[in-house]
Design a protein around this motif. Structure first.
Motif, PDB file in Angstrom:
ATOM      1  N   LEU A  17       0.843  -1.204   0.000  1.00  0.00           N
ATOM      2  CA  LEU A  17       0.000   0.000   0.000  1.00  0.00           C
ATOM      3  C   LEU A  17       0.874   1.249   0.000  1.00  0.00           C
ATOM      4  O   LEU A  17       1.508   1.569   1.001  1.00  0.00           O
ATOM      5  CB  LEU A  17      -0.924  -0.009   1.218  1.00  0.00           C
ATOM      6  CG  LEU A  17      -1.861  -1.220   1.294  1.00  0.00           C
ATOM      7  CD1 LEU A  17      -2.607  -1.243   2.613  1.00  0.00           C
ATOM      8  CD2 LEU A  17      -2.853  -1.177   0.144  1.00  0.00           C
TER       9      LEU A  17
ATOM     10  N   MET B 154       7.796  -1.582   7.449  1.00  0.00           N
ATOM     11  CA  MET B 154       6.593  -1.582   6.621  1.00  0.00           C
ATOM     12  C   MET B 154       6.813  -0.722   5.376  1.00  0.00           C
ATOM     13  O   MET B 154       6.449  -1.111   4.274  1.00  0.00           O
ATOM     14  CB  MET B 154       5.399  -1.057   7.417  1.00  0.00           C
ATOM     15  CG  MET B 154       4.119  -1.061   6.604  1.00  0.00           C
ATOM     16  SD  MET B 154       2.825  -0.115   7.375  1.00  0.00           S
ATOM     17  CE  MET B 154       3.482   1.515   7.239  1.00  0.00           C
TER      18      MET B 154
ATOM     19  N   LYS C 260       1.095   4.367   2.607  1.00  0.00           N
ATOM     20  CA  LYS C 260       1.659   4.281   3.956  1.00  0.00           C
ATOM     21  C   LYS C 260       3.113   4.767   4.024  1.00  0.00           C
ATOM     22  O   LYS C 260       3.697   4.801   5.100  1.00  0.00           O
ATOM     23  CB  LYS C 260       1.598   2.826   4.437  1.00  0.00           C
ATOM     24  CG  LYS C 260       0.174   2.321   4.563  1.00  0.00           C
ATOM     25  CD  LYS C 260       0.100   1.013   5.332  1.00  0.00           C
ATOM     26  CE  LYS C 260      -1.363   0.639   5.524  1.00  0.00           C
ATOM     27  NZ  LYS C 260      -1.571  -0.466   6.434  1.00  0.00           N
TER      28      LYS C 260
ATOM     29  N   PHE D 162       8.031  11.253  18.490  1.00  0.00           N
ATOM     30  CA  PHE D 162       6.644  10.958  18.132  1.00  0.00           C
ATOM     31  C   PHE D 162       5.694  12.057  18.557  1.00  0.00           C
ATOM     32  O   PHE D 162       4.580  12.125  18.089  1.00  0.00           O
ATOM     33  CB  PHE D 162       6.198   9.626  18.748  1.00  0.00           C
ATOM     34  CG  PHE D 162       6.760   8.451  18.011  1.00  0.00           C
ATOM     35  CD1 PHE D 162       7.763   7.696  18.566  1.00  0.00           C
ATOM     36  CD2 PHE D 162       6.298   8.123  16.748  1.00  0.00           C
ATOM     37  CE1 PHE D 162       8.301   6.615  17.879  1.00  0.00           C
ATOM     38  CE2 PHE D 162       6.827   7.048  16.053  1.00  0.00           C
ATOM     39  CZ  PHE D 162       7.842   6.291  16.622  1.00  0.00           C
TER      40      PHE D 162
ATOM     41  N   VAL E 147       6.917  -1.954   1.223  1.00  0.00           N
ATOM     42  CA  VAL E 147       6.158  -1.393   0.107  1.00  0.00           C
ATOM     43  C   VAL E 147       7.045  -1.259  -1.130  1.00  0.00           C
ATOM     44  O   VAL E 147       6.574  -1.300  -2.267  1.00  0.00           O
ATOM     45  CB  VAL E 147       5.540  -0.032   0.506  1.00  0.00           C
ATOM     46  CG1 VAL E 147       4.857   0.641  -0.668  1.00  0.00           C
ATOM     47  CG2 VAL E 147       4.546  -0.221   1.646  1.00  0.00           C
TER      48      VAL E 147
ATOM     49  N   ASP F 239      -8.731   7.390   6.380  1.00  0.00           N
ATOM     50  CA  ASP F 239      -7.895   6.872   7.460  1.00  0.00           C
ATOM     51  C   ASP F 239      -8.685   6.184   8.568  1.00  0.00           C
ATOM     52  O   ASP F 239      -8.120   5.440   9.362  1.00  0.00           O
ATOM     53  CB  ASP F 239      -7.079   8.013   8.086  1.00  0.00           C
ATOM     54  CG  ASP F 239      -6.052   8.562   7.113  1.00  0.00           C
ATOM     55  OD1 ASP F 239      -5.572   9.692   7.316  1.00  0.00           O
ATOM     56  OD2 ASP F 239      -5.736   7.849   6.138  1.00  0.00           O
TER      57      ASP F 239
ATOM     58  N   LYS G 155       8.066   0.831  17.673  1.00  0.00           N
ATOM     59  CA  LYS G 155       7.204   1.539  16.729  1.00  0.00           C
ATOM     60  C   LYS G 155       7.991   1.977  15.496  1.00  0.00           C
ATOM     61  O   LYS G 155       7.571   1.754  14.358  1.00  0.00           O
ATOM     62  CB  LYS G 155       6.587   2.757  17.436  1.00  0.00           C
ATOM     63  CG  LYS G 155       5.347   3.302  16.765  1.00  0.00           C
ATOM     64  CD  LYS G 155       4.797   4.500  17.492  1.00  0.00           C
ATOM     65  CE  LYS G 155       4.187   4.141  18.811  1.00  0.00           C
ATOM     66  NZ  LYS G 155       3.505   5.279  19.457  1.00  0.00           N
TER      67      LYS G 155
ATOM     68  N   LEU H 117       4.219   7.756   6.491  1.00  0.00           N
ATOM     69  CA  LEU H 117       3.764   7.737   7.879  1.00  0.00           C
ATOM     70  C   LEU H 117       4.795   8.317   8.847  1.00  0.00           C
ATOM     71  O   LEU H 117       4.441   8.906   9.861  1.00  0.00           O
ATOM     72  CB  LEU H 117       3.415   6.309   8.310  1.00  0.00           C
ATOM     73  CG  LEU H 117       1.998   5.884   7.984  1.00  0.00           C
ATOM     74  CD1 LEU H 117       1.798   4.429   8.336  1.00  0.00           C
ATOM     75  CD2 LEU H 117       0.978   6.734   8.719  1.00  0.00           C
ATOM     76  N   LEU H 118       6.064   8.125   8.560  1.00  0.00           N
ATOM     77  CA  LEU H 118       7.091   8.681   9.432  1.00  0.00           C
ATOM     78  C   LEU H 118       7.722   9.930   8.812  1.00  0.00           C
ATOM     79  O   LEU H 118       8.723  10.433   9.316  1.00  0.00           O
ATOM     80  CB  LEU H 118       8.184   7.643   9.713  1.00  0.00           C
ATOM     81  CG  LEU H 118       7.821   6.499  10.651  1.00  0.00           C
ATOM     82  CD1 LEU H 118       8.987   5.535  10.785  1.00  0.00           C
ATOM     83  CD2 LEU H 118       7.423   7.011  12.031  1.00  0.00           C
TER      84      LEU H 118
ATOM     85  N   ALA I 181       9.113  -1.052  13.361  1.00  0.00           N
ATOM     86  CA  ALA I 181       7.988  -1.677  12.649  1.00  0.00           C
ATOM     87  C   ALA I 181       7.569  -0.836  11.449  1.00  0.00           C
ATOM     88  O   ALA I 181       7.346  -1.367  10.352  1.00  0.00           O
ATOM     89  CB  ALA I 181       6.799  -1.850  13.597  1.00  0.00           C
TER      90      ALA I 181
ATOM     91  N   PRO J 192       9.727  12.292   5.939  1.00  0.00           N
ATOM     92  CA  PRO J 192      10.968  12.075   5.188  1.00  0.00           C
ATOM     93  C   PRO J 192      11.955  11.132   5.866  1.00  0.00           C
ATOM     94  O   PRO J 192      12.592  10.334   5.168  1.00  0.00           O
ATOM     95  CB  PRO J 192      11.543  13.497   5.064  1.00  0.00           C
ATOM     96  CG  PRO J 192      10.381  14.403   5.182  1.00  0.00           C
ATOM     97  CD  PRO J 192       9.419  13.728   6.106  1.00  0.00           C
TER      98      PRO J 192
END
Lengths: 481, 101
Positions: free
Chosen positions: A206, A342, A209, A480, A346, A404, A335, A212-213, A338, A215
């Motif tokens: 996907l 992910m 995604k 975070f 992708v 989302d 976190k 998500l973090l 993982a 750059p």
């Protein structure tokens, strides 16, 4: 391309395409079966998606699409576990996750029949015997069940030794001792199982995604990976004089995401089964070692857990091992590790597509011949990659449209939760098939005097150093909050 | 001659089946004897104990097979995005966004 591949068994071989290929060729049947199962999963899931994202989703028929569960000292608990047994275990030690009683035997039978029929129809359409395939498939499925059963044993599972390894070992034991029976061979369909599994894997790739973090995640996961792949490919081919297919499969396994990347790349470049087996074997062994050593090293040197998590996410091959290693360092490391992994997963779609195009356009060209035309590239292109990419695009768009709040329920917990189970079964069947068709001598020949191992070790070392540098650069101020 | 051929085939068959059961036995030993030996190595014991107790699907190949990834993804998706920060920094000292004033 060198002559050594001409007479040897590769993952696939295709020349010109005609309209009848849509129902006569394995690549197309892998796409049809893959999308039939995707459609089936959508029909099961979408009517049950709640309007309120806070509600939990319940899909009654999902219990029929499952696999053997984990067990510790009672082997049958892989298939059946009662409430009394769960309570007895909880009285001794509180489980990490809540458990419900189960009996997966009926669903195993349903899956055996369903998957067997689907593939048998495809096999028959391609001109082979429906009856012979149906007669052979149950034993193949039983081998796959045994592979899952071994992988589910808690001691084995804690090492991260995956079901593909046991499927391979089981197949190798049979083929190198009592020999694969002739009546079983109609169901030994490595390429078909792998390609169908890859089409389903596309649904899990996907693209939405990857940010998500922000750059930092993208740089560590997507910038380091191509550098390592190219470095390892050039080193393998030019310096170590290894087969290009073996080099690229090892490079993809090292730099992207281990077993899945090796499978996708092997399919894209039509690698030999032994080349895939070797790449996966090395990846699995080093995954276990890195899962154990990296968190200990990070803790000992006092590295920031977030930088350490990003480092592990970008280097350890399998996602499960990454999350476990990250969890050892704490919630933040877990976190970051993982999610970096992910994002790297992708990339598998782009890598497989790029390798397929490169191989068709450059590597498989007649030496000294003209550049292949677009039609020639189309004729030779492994068509199942189109199914893989189409599934990925379809699901990425669906994820965006659903938003989302609803997408994680409908897609991640719903549709993909079902398709990934099918995908696991197909990869398991594929590796049983590889084992049943391989012999130890051919595998040993692939080691090429240890050069393959040298390529892996040097490449992984380079990957470790480069990823550490970029993880430090991009994540040293990351928070975070 | 036929008897000799049959004897050779039978011997070969016995040898192969012996090798098969021998390999299965070795597999059994590896799973139930060798693998648990890792618990006696201090370095390994800590990691293996953590892996067993964490409930994480250690052998998950792809991110979709590990539940924690979905959980973390959802947490990150539900965080306010960076593009909202310029609007928030222009907000009143009480912290209400400009659009809600």
């Amino acid at each position: 391309m060198s002559d050594e591949h001409k007479n040897e068994q590769t993952v696939d071989s295709d020349v010109k395409t005609t309209f009848s290929d849509l129902w006569k060729k394995e690549d197309w049947w892998s796409i049809w079966i893959g999308f039939i199962l995707i459609g089936f999963a959508m029909v099961l899931v979408l009517p049950h998606v709640p309007d309120d994202p806070a509600q939990k989703m319940s899909i009654p028929s999902a219990k029929w699409i499952t696999k053997p569960k984990g067990w510790t000292s009672h082997p049958l608990q892989s298939f059946v576990k009662t409430q009394a047994e769960i309570d007895a275990e909880a009285a001794v030690k509180t489980p990490a996750k809540p458990q419900k009683p189960y009996n997966v035997i009926p669903s195993m039978i349903v899956l055996l029949i369903g998957i067997g029929l689907l593939f048998a129809i495809g096999v028959a359409a391609m001109g082979e015997s429906f009856g012979r395939f149906i007669g052979a498939f149950p034993l193949m499925f039983i081998f796959a069940i045994v592979s899952y059963w071994i992988a589910g044993q808690s001691g084995v599972h804690s090492y991260g030794l995956e079901y593909v390894l046991w499927a391979l070992i089981l197949g190798l034991i049979i083929s190198n001792t009592i020999r694969t029976p002739e009546w079983l061979k109609p169901a030994v369909k490595t390429e078909m199982y792998i390609k169908t599994g890859l089409v389903l894997l596309g649904a899990e790739v996907l693209f939405g995604k990857i940010l998500l973090l922000g750059p930092p995640g993208l740089v560590v996961a997507w910038c380091v990976t191509p550098i390592v792949i190219i470095f390892m490919f050039i080193m393998g081919v030019r310096l170590l004089r290894l087969n290009p297919r073996l080099s690229i499969v090892i490079a993809a396994a090292t730099s992207v995401c281990g077993v899945s990347a090796a499978i996708a790349t092997a399919g894209a470049c039509r690698a030999k089964k032994e080349e895939l087996t070797l790449a996966i074997g090395m990846s699995l062994i080093f995954t276990v070692a890195m899962m154990v050593l990296m968190p200990i090293f990070i803790a000992k040197v006092g590295m920031s857990p977030i930088v350490g998590g990003a480092w592990m996410g970008g280097t350890i091959d399998s996602t499960g091992a990454v999350v476990a290693a990250g969890a050892f360092l704490g919630p933040d490391a877990e976190k970051v590790a993982a999610v970096v992994k992910m994002i790297q997963n992708v990339l598998i779609g782009l890598v497989a597509f790029a390798v397929a195009v490169y191989w068709v356009a450059k590597v498989d060209r007649t030496p000294g011949g003209p550049e292949p035309s677009l039609m020639e590239i189309w004729y030779r292109f492994p068509k199942f990659i189109l199914g893989f990419v189409a599934a990925s695009i379809l699901f990425s768009i669906m994820y965006k449209i659903l938003g989302d709040q609803i997408a994680p329920l409908a897609v991640d917990e719903g549709i993909i939760n079902l398709t990934k189970t099918f995908r696991g079964w197909f990869f398991c069947l594929a590796f049983v098939s590889i084992g049943l068709e391989s012999n130890f001598k051919d595998l040993c020949d692939q080691m090429a005097g240890g050069k393959a191992l040298v390529l892996y070790v040097v490449g992984q070392s380079f990957n470790l150093v480069l990823t550490l540098f970029f993880a430090w650069l991009m994540f040293r101020h990351f928070s975070f909050s | 001659m036929n008897t000799l051929k049959k004897t050779t085939i039978n011997t070969d068959r016995i040898r192969r089946w012996t090798a098969f059961f021998g390999a299965l036995f070795l597999l059994f030993i590896f799973i139930f004897v060798v693998i648990p030996m890792g618990n006696s190595v201090p370095l390994l014991r800590v990691i293996l104990k953590h892996n067993r107790e964490s409930g994480i699907h250690i052998s998950g190949l792809f991110y979709s097979e590990v539940d924690e990834v979905a959980q973390f993804t959802q947490e990150l998706l539900s965080k306010p995005s960076k593009t909202q920060r310029p609007a928030e920094s222009m907000a009143s000292p009480e912290g209400h966004s400009a659009s809600t004033q």
